[in-house]
Design a protein around this motif. Structure first.
Motif, PDB file in Angstrom:
ATOM      1  N   LEU A 142      83.421  60.452  51.926  1.00 44.02           N
ATOM      2  CA  LEU A 142      83.278  58.919  51.845  1.00 44.02           C
ATOM      3  C   LEU A 142      82.692  58.458  52.918  1.00 44.02           C
ATOM      4  N   ALA A 143      82.757  59.093  54.191  1.00 44.28           N
ATOM      5  CA  ALA A 143      82.206  58.185  55.440  1.00 44.28           C
ATOM      6  C   ALA A 143      80.735  58.007  55.048  1.00 44.28           C
ATOM      7  N   PRO A 144      79.912  59.044  54.992  1.00 39.53           N
ATOM      8  CA  PRO A 144      78.419  58.340  54.941  1.00 39.53           C
ATOM      9  C   PRO A 144      77.835  57.448  53.900  1.00 39.53           C
ATOM     10  N   LEU A 145      78.979  57.232  53.134  1.00 40.51           N
ATOM     11  CA  LEU A 145      78.650  56.060  52.080  1.00 40.51           C
ATOM     12  C   LEU A 145      78.708  54.549  52.743  1.00 40.51           C
ATOM     13  N   LEU A 146      79.423  54.559  53.724  1.00 41.51           N
ATOM     14  CA  LEU A 146      79.748  53.282  54.770  1.00 41.51           C
ATOM     15  C   LEU A 146      78.256  52.813  55.469  1.00 41.51           C
ATOM     16  N   GLY A 152      71.535  51.904  52.374  1.00 40.90           N
ATOM     17  CA  GLY A 152      70.429  52.843  51.332  1.00 40.90           C
ATOM     18  C   GLY A 152      70.483  51.923  49.989  1.00 40.90           C
ATOM     19  N   TRP A 153      71.733  51.592  49.610  1.00 47.00           N
ATOM     20  CA  TRP A 153      71.906  50.518  48.452  1.00 47.00           C
ATOM     21  C   TRP A 153      71.007  49.414  48.616  1.00 47.00           C
ATOM     22  N   ARG A 154      71.325  48.816  49.666  1.00 51.91           N
ATOM     23  CA  ARG A 154      70.652  47.454  49.810  1.00 51.91           C
ATOM     24  C   ARG A 154      68.908  47.676  49.616  1.00 51.91           C
ATOM     25  N   SER A 155      68.610  48.897  50.131  1.00 55.85           N
ATOM     26  CA  SER A 155      66.945  48.988  50.303  1.00 55.85           C
ATOM     27  C   SER A 155      66.849  49.521  48.893  1.00 55.85           C
ATOM     28  N   PHE A 170      64.277  62.595  53.860  1.00 60.18           N
ATOM     29  CA  PHE A 170      65.224  62.887  53.027  1.00 60.18           C
ATOM     30  C   PHE A 170      66.322  63.410  53.650  1.00 60.18           C
ATOM     31  N   GLY A 171      67.081  62.305  54.193  1.00 60.04           N
ATOM     32  CA  GLY A 171      68.369  62.707  55.167  1.00 60.04           C
ATOM     33  C   GLY A 171      69.527  62.077  54.410  1.00 60.04           C
ATOM     34  N   ALA A 172      70.318  61.667  55.315  1.00 60.66           N
ATOM     35  CA  ALA A 172      71.730  61.231  54.563  1.00 60.66           C
ATOM     36  C   ALA A 172      71.711  59.849  53.718  1.00 60.66           C
ATOM     37  N   ALA A 173      70.704  58.787  54.049  1.00 61.76           N
ATOM     38  CA  ALA A 173      70.620  57.695  53.194  1.00 61.76           C
ATOM     39  C   ALA A 173      69.861  58.213  51.951  1.00 61.76           C
ATOM     40  N   ALA A 174      68.768  58.965  52.155  1.00 59.72           N
ATOM     41  CA  ALA A 174      67.988  59.324  50.915  1.00 59.72           C
ATOM     42  C   ALA A 174      68.685  60.067  49.787  1.00 59.72           C
ATOM     43  N   HIS A 175      69.565  60.872  50.522  1.00 63.86           N
ATOM     44  CA  HIS A 175      70.276  61.899  49.371  1.00 63.86           C
ATOM     45  C   HIS A 175      71.168  61.266  48.738  1.00 63.86           C
ATOM     46  N   LEU A 176      71.871  60.035  49.302  1.00 62.23           N
ATOM     47  CA  LEU A 176      72.719  59.311  48.396  1.00 62.23           C
ATOM     48  C   LEU A 176      71.835  58.264  47.539  1.00 62.23           C
ATOM     49  N   VAL A 177      70.743  57.830  48.048  1.00 59.86           N
ATOM     50  CA  VAL A 177      69.931  56.970  47.193  1.00 59.86           C
ATOM     51  C   VAL A 177      69.421  57.438  45.975  1.00 59.86           C
ATOM     52  N   ALA A 178      68.990  58.893  46.209  1.00 59.85           N
ATOM     53  CA  ALA A 178      68.395  59.632  45.026  1.00 59.85           C
ATOM     54  C   ALA A 178      69.414  59.542  43.802  1.00 59.85           C
ATOM     55  N   GLN A 179      70.742  59.965  44.446  1.00 61.48           N
ATOM     56  CA  GLN A 179      71.679  60.022  43.287  1.00 61.48           C
ATOM     57  C   GLN A 179      71.780  58.830  42.536  1.00 61.48           C
ATOM     58  N   ALA A 180      71.980  57.695  43.385  1.00 57.17           N
ATOM     59  CA  ALA A 180      72.120  56.278  42.571  1.00 57.17           C
ATOM     60  C   ALA A 180      70.971  55.992  41.874  1.00 57.17           C
ATOM     61  N   ASP A 285      79.510  46.105  45.902  1.00 58.93           N
ATOM     62  CA  ASP A 285      78.854  46.405  45.032  1.00 58.93           C
ATOM     63  C   ASP A 285      78.390  47.903  45.108  1.00 58.93           C
ATOM     64  N   PHE A 286      78.326  48.290  46.091  1.00 58.42           N
ATOM     65  CA  PHE A 286      77.846  49.948  46.062  1.00 58.42           C
ATOM     66  C   PHE A 286      78.996  50.959  46.007  1.00 58.42           C
ATOM     67  N   LEU A 287      80.048  50.446  46.564  1.00 55.50           N
ATOM     68  CA  LEU A 287      81.408  51.407  46.596  1.00 55.50           C
ATOM     69  C   LEU A 287      81.670  51.416  45.286  1.00 55.50           C
ATOM     70  N   ALA A 288      81.420  50.422  44.269  1.00 61.21           N
ATOM     71  CA  ALA A 288      82.157  50.423  42.984  1.00 61.21           C
ATOM     72  C   ALA A 288      81.256  51.211  42.355  1.00 61.21           C
ATOM     73  N   PHE A 289      79.780  51.062  42.297  1.00 62.13           N
ATOM     74  CA  PHE A 289      78.817  52.044  41.733  1.00 62.13           C
ATOM     75  C   PHE A 289      78.800  53.294  41.980  1.00 62.13           C
ATOM     76  N   ALA A 290      79.007  53.672  43.309  1.00 58.43           N
ATOM     77  CA  ALA A 290      79.260  55.080  43.768  1.00 58.43           C
ATOM     78  C   ALA A 290      80.290  55.557  42.991  1.00 58.43           C
TER      79      ALA A 290
END
Ligand SMILES: [Zn+2]
Ligand SMILES: [Zn+2]
Length: 327
Positions: A142-146, A152-155, A170-180, A285-290
């Motif tokens: 969960l930690a990297p989501l924060l 990442g979500w805002r971007s 393609f690091g921590a942010a991109a690997h989460l944003v790719a999934q979103a 918003d992001f935590l609910a979406f995730a």
């Protein structure tokens, strides 16, 4: 408590025994269960952000359990699991705060930058900026989501609704944003450091339609691109990759200088914007979406005392996904 402390800009973090912090009015204290390592921490350690005061404990992707509650705190109970993000405080009075843009507050506080963060066994936070996390999911995952996730979500929101989305770095942010973005039905084009085949394979494993080096042209015109790598030279490259009317979003807090480029690269109503910080609403918003979309961070765990090793691995691009410190 033990903490990894930045005592001089550019120096390695030092393991220190400190007295336990006490939560002040309106604050909670958490026992840290996991703290993600963000690229912004490198910018703090390297002195690339203005006015860094030392000593400071970095870390702004904190997952922990409330173990003490200061006076005047409502809505949090002992033992509850919470997340503490980068945005640590806002003034509530400036024109930005009053117009729903607290991410741009004139007098903000930031976790792990202007106040001590989560590279420690205990951390305090202004309770109004902490998020309840519930019990689903692993602390470290969960930690990297924060931060990687939230910013990442805002971007991603800032990138607009185009279907073909380029991600540079393609690091921590991109690997989460790719999934979103995939959950939203978009197609991902991942640009990595030239020759970083491991990152390209990682991107494809997360559903990228295409992955290649940032020195390669996009295989088709993109609707939007987000730049996570702190490399200004990527800005004109990303502008060349987007179609007329497309948008390029710079998501990092720090970037090397952007080289000059011909106006034709921007012309055609292409837009270049940046994203700064987060609002609390972004977090909700992001935590609910995730949770709904099943977004999962790929993490590499390091013991707290190996924070310097984690930072070095991030700096050198030696890890896929996100580094997380655990006690
Ligand atoms: Zn403000
Ligand atoms: Zn961050």
């Amino acid at each position: 408590m033990r903490a990894m402390v930045l005592e001089a800009v550019g120096a390695p973090l030092a393991l220190r025994q400190r007295s336990d912090p006490e939560p002040g009015r309106g604050e909670i204290r958490v026992r840290v269960a996991a703290c993600g390592v963000c690229r912004t921490d490198l910018h703090v350690v390297d002195g690339e952000l203005p006015d860094i005061r030392v000593p400071i404990v970095p870390g702004h992707e904190i997952v922990g359990r409330v173990d003490r509650v200061g006076p005047g705190v409502e809505g949090f109970s002992l033992g509850e699991r919470v997340g503490i993000p980068w945005l640590g405080h806002t003034c509530g009075r400036c024109p930005y705060c009053r117009s729903g843009r607290e991410n741009l507050c004139d007098a903000p506080g930031f976790t792990g930058y202007t106040r001590d963060g989560g590279y420690a066994e205990l951390a305090t936070a202004d309770a109004r900026y902490a998020f309840p996390l519930g019990e689903a999911g692993d602390d470290a995952e969960l930690a990297p989501l924060l931060c990687a996730g939230l910013i990442g979500w805002r971007s991603l929101c800032k990138a607009g609704e185009g279907e073909r989305l380029g991600l540079y770095g393609f690091g921590a942010a991109a690997h989460l944003v790719a999934q979103a973005a995939k959950a939203q039905g978009r197609r991902i084009f991942a640009f990595t450091r030239p020759g970083d085949l491991a990152a390209q394979t990682f991107a494809r494993s997360l559903g990228a339609a295409w992955a290649g080096g940032s020195d390669e042209p996009a295989p088709e015109p993109l609707d939007a691109a987000i730049i996570y790598a702190p490399v200004g030279a990527l800005v004109p490259e990303a502008l060349k990759a987007v179609r007329k009317g497309g948008r390029v979003v710079c998501a990092g807090i720090h970037m090397s200088d952007i080289p000059s480029f011909p106006y034709a690269v921007l012309w055609g109503e292409r837009e270049l914007v940046s994203v700064a910080n987060l609002t609390r609403q972004d977090g909700l918003d992001f935590l609910a979406f995730a949770e709904t979309a099943g977004i999962r961070a790929e993490v590499v765990r390091y013991p707290l005392v190996q924070a310097n090793e984690a930072l070095a691995d991030l700096r050198e691009g030696r890890l896929q996904g996100a580094a997380v410190l655990v006690p």
